[in-house]
Design a protein around this motif. Structure first.
Motif, mmCIF file in Angstrom:
data_model
loop_
_atom_site.group_PDB
_atom_site.id
_atom_site.type_symbol
_atom_site.label_atom_id
_atom_site.label_comp_id
_atom_site.label_asym_id
_atom_site.label_seq_id
_atom_site.Cartn_x
_atom_site.Cartn_y
_atom_site.Cartn_z
ATOM 1 N N LYS A 33 -20.611 9.291 -26.281
ATOM 2 C CA LYS A 33 -20.407 8.856 -24.901
ATOM 3 C C LYS A 33 -19.501 7.630 -24.864
ATOM 4 O O LYS A 33 -18.632 7.515 -23.989
ATOM 5 N N ALA A 34 -19.683 6.741 -25.815
ATOM 6 C CA ALA A 34 -18.880 5.510 -25.834
ATOM 7 C C ALA A 34 -17.412 5.797 -26.107
ATOM 8 O O ALA A 34 -16.526 5.078 -25.631
ATOM 9 N N ASP A 35 -17.144 6.862 -26.886
ATOM 10 C CA ASP A 35 -15.753 7.179 -27.247
ATOM 11 C C ASP A 35 -15.039 8.036 -26.208
ATOM 12 O O ASP A 35 -13.811 8.153 -26.244
ATOM 13 N N LEU A 36 -15.806 8.633 -25.298
ATOM 14 C CA LEU A 36 -15.190 9.562 -24.357
ATOM 15 C C LEU A 36 -14.077 8.920 -23.529
ATOM 16 O O LEU A 36 -13.028 9.542 -23.318
ATOM 17 N N PRO A 37 -14.236 7.675 -23.055
ATOM 18 C CA PRO A 37 -13.119 7.065 -22.310
ATOM 19 C C PRO A 37 -11.836 6.972 -23.139
ATOM 20 O O PRO A 37 -10.746 7.167 -22.613
ATOM 21 N N ARG A 38 -11.968 6.682 -24.446
ATOM 22 C CA ARG A 38 -10.776 6.574 -25.292
ATOM 23 C C ARG A 38 -10.138 7.941 -25.537
ATOM 24 O O ARG A 38 -8.957 8.033 -25.875
ATOM 25 N N THR B 49 -7.085 8.094 -33.525
ATOM 26 C CA THR B 49 -8.282 8.877 -33.810
ATOM 27 C C THR B 49 -9.386 8.501 -32.850
ATOM 28 O O THR B 49 -9.531 7.339 -32.460
ATOM 29 N N VAL B 50 -10.120 9.507 -32.391
ATOM 30 C CA VAL B 50 -11.288 9.292 -31.547
ATOM 31 C C VAL B 50 -12.269 10.408 -31.842
ATOM 32 O O VAL B 50 -11.912 11.581 -31.843
#
Length: 593
Positions: free
Chosen positions: A468-473, A548-549
């Motif tokens: 969830k934390a990486d979804l914006p990136r 990378t994400v």
């Protein structure tokens, strides 16, 4: 305009269906309803495209004369390689319905302006035009195209079957398409209109009174009887039984013959101009964007969102909405704006309904209504929602699936693969980790996660797995995939993962090349044709920018791109996928399309 194979085929169909009352090529050459319609449609398409391009501050400068190049200049570079398939399909629907008027309405005088049926013919045109506009407003473009084909046939027949040309008119008759005008000065049923022509090839049979008073008349057509009112003109030709009755002969200008070549040419010219005027009237009512959609020219693929609304998505659904909004907003008002949006929510055991709109703000409002609730076990009805989207969306759509759970309905795997193969739609899965994902799941559920990778590969899409934390990136990378310009240069999957090198050839027609790699705990090195290398650890190097994400690597090649054979070598520890995309500029296509 050079004839295309599709057009040639429909023109042949016209002749096979009926040779009795249509524009047909004669022994000395001539024109058909299809060639007249094609010339008008292509000219109007160029005019509308030019207007659209100039309104966007661009120049309408096709690189060549092929349909692909015309459409490329119309839609802009953001569309990449442009396919004319949908445009040809739309045109053929118009051509087909145009030709079928001679079969389905062979004996209908109003459909052909025969037997002085001017009021009925005009009504068919004005009412048909109103139906076309109404269908465009409803998004029923195929129905609009079919009606357009029939209306154009009737409109074109006026100039061949009436004496409008013989009366010396050099312009079209506006009363045919304008509901506020009326057709006037029609010869009544008791007025003789023609003199006898024993040979059937007299250059002008019309009575002097008809010409001097500019009375409007048309030939009578006797398919099943030789009867016609006394002194009336016939249509003419072997199929017209009335042409054997005095006055013999006929005034049809369907075919170019030695005795009527000038009349035929003028009739064709006016029929073409009238067709253009009708198309312009429709374009004025519909607007440029919907007129292009009527012609099968869409700005971009349709965007579909398939969103999990089960309870465990409570923490993730807000981000799923935000990413969906970002995709919509990034394209709104640009050359790459989707022609339509579709939303399909799914839960357990429910899925749907399918929501469709061409308005991006309406789609955002529908997505905003979604909430997360229900769903007890981990697997959900993901494939059922996806299947609904695939069956409801047109071909070449882009479908984004947001979920945190494996699929329960794995029995639909073959159906999904068949649908993506048939529709050429790409499916992208956005998987978010949640507390539910960490729970123990059944072997069927585990296979559901792997199934997403298999289905994505089969469709040309990808699986992006992020927290969830990486979804914006990940949003920017996700938006990349919604660009209709993309063509796939290379796509492979390896399970289990193995050390391998993947070559891919780039030429001068390709730009904006990006490599996507999905997989955990892997290393890779990019090699240029000239031997320069860049490893995954170099975020900004001489060859590319690497980001990378989650489980996704994005490798964007620097411009200008070196042409030749590139290579990327991958050293994995687990399964992985690789996909290389780019924008390919349209090239000239020779030969008949």
């Amino acid at each position: 305009m050079e004839m295309r194979s599709e057009v040639c085929g429909v023109a042949l169909l016209v002749m096979l269906l009926s040779g009795v009352q249509a524009f047909l090529p004669g022994g000395n050459g001539g024109n058909t309803h299809v060639t007249i319609t094609e010339n008008a449609l292509m000219k109007k398409m160029s005019e509308v495209c030019k207007a659209v391009v100039e309104s966007e501050g661009r120049e309408f400068k096709p690189t060549g004369s092929s349909v692909e190049e015309l459409l490329g200049a119309c839609l802009g570079s953001a569309t990449g390689q442009v396919s004319a398939a949908k445009f040809h399909e739309a045109l053929n629907q118009i051509y087909m319905e145009n030709s079928l008027v001679d079969r389905d309405f062979m004996a209908s005088n109003p459909h052909h302006f025969n037997s002085e049926s001017f009021s009925g013919g005009r009504t068919l045109i004005t009412q048909g035009t109103a139906a076309i506009k109404a269908n465009i407003r409803k998004g029923s473009f195929q129905a609009a195209r079919e009606t357009l084909g029939r209306v154009l046939h009737t409109l074109q027949d006026f100039y061949s079957h009436s004496n409008w040309v013989e009366l010396g008119n050099k312009a079209t008759y506006p009363a045919l398409i304008r509901p506020d005008l009326t057709i006037s000065n029609i010869a009544d049923i008791y007025t003789p209109t023609c003199s006898d022509c024993a040979s059937g090839t007299c250059p002008n049979q019309l009575q002097p009174f008809i010409l001097s008073r500019k009375k409007l008349t048309s030939g009578y057509m006797g398919l099943f009887s030789a009867y016609k009112p006394k002194g009336k003109c016939s249509h003419g030709g072997a199929a017209d039984l009335s042409s054997t009755q005095n006055p013999r002969g006929g005034i049809s200008k369907d075919e170019r013959r030695a005795h009527n070549a000038d009349l035929h040419n003028t009739a064709v010219s006016l029929a073409t101009e009238a067709s253009l005027e009708l198309l312009e009237d429709i374009r004025g009512a519909a607007g440029n964007k919907d007129y292009l959609r009527l012609m099968g020219i869409a700005r971009s693929a349709v965007l579909c969102f398939v969103i999990d609304t089960t309870g465990s998505m409570a923490d993730d659904i807000a981000e799923a909405k935000r990413v969906s909004y970002s995709i919509i907003d990034s394209k709104k008002g640009t050359q790459d704006e989707p022609s339509e949006y579709i939303l399909v929510p799914f839960n357990d055991p429910d899925f749907g309904p399918l929501i469709r709109t061409a308005d991006p703000d309406v789609m955002k409002a529908e997505i905003s209504k979604l909430g997360a609730s229900g769903g007890g076990d981990a697997p959900e009805m993901c494939l059922s929602g996806l299947q609904l989207a695939l069956t409801g969306a047109p071909a070449s759509s882009l479908i984004y699936v947001f979920t945190d759970a494996p699929a329960k309905d794995t029995h639909l795997e073959k159906n999904i693969k068949a649908l993506t193969h048939r529709t050429k739609s790409a499916v992208y899965y956005l998987l978010t980790a949640s507390t539910r994902s960490k729970r123990s799941v059944s072997p069927q559920a585990r296979s559901g996660f792997q199934l997403y990778y298999d289905l994505a590969l089969a469709s040309g899409g990808q699986v992006i797995k992020v927290s969830k934390a990486d979804l914006p990136r990940a949003t920017d990378i996700i938006i990349d995939t919604s660009t209709s310009a993309l063509v796939t240069i290379l796509q492979k999957a390896r399970d289990p993962g193995s050390v391998e090198s993947f070559p891919f050839l780039l030429d001068a027609s390709v730009s904006k090349v990006t490599v996507y790699i999905t997989g955990d705990s892997l290393k890779f090195t990019l090699h240029s044709p000239s031997g320069v290398s860049q490893s995954d650890s170099a975020g900004k190097g001489s060859l590319a920018v690497i980001q990378t994400v989650g489980n996704l690597w994005r490798v964007q090649l620097n411009s200008p791109i070196e042409t030749g054979l590139w290579n990327i070598s991958i050293v994995p520890t687990q399964a992985y996928t690789i996909k290389v995309t780019g924008e390919r500029h349209p090239r000239a296509i020779t030969g008949c399309l």
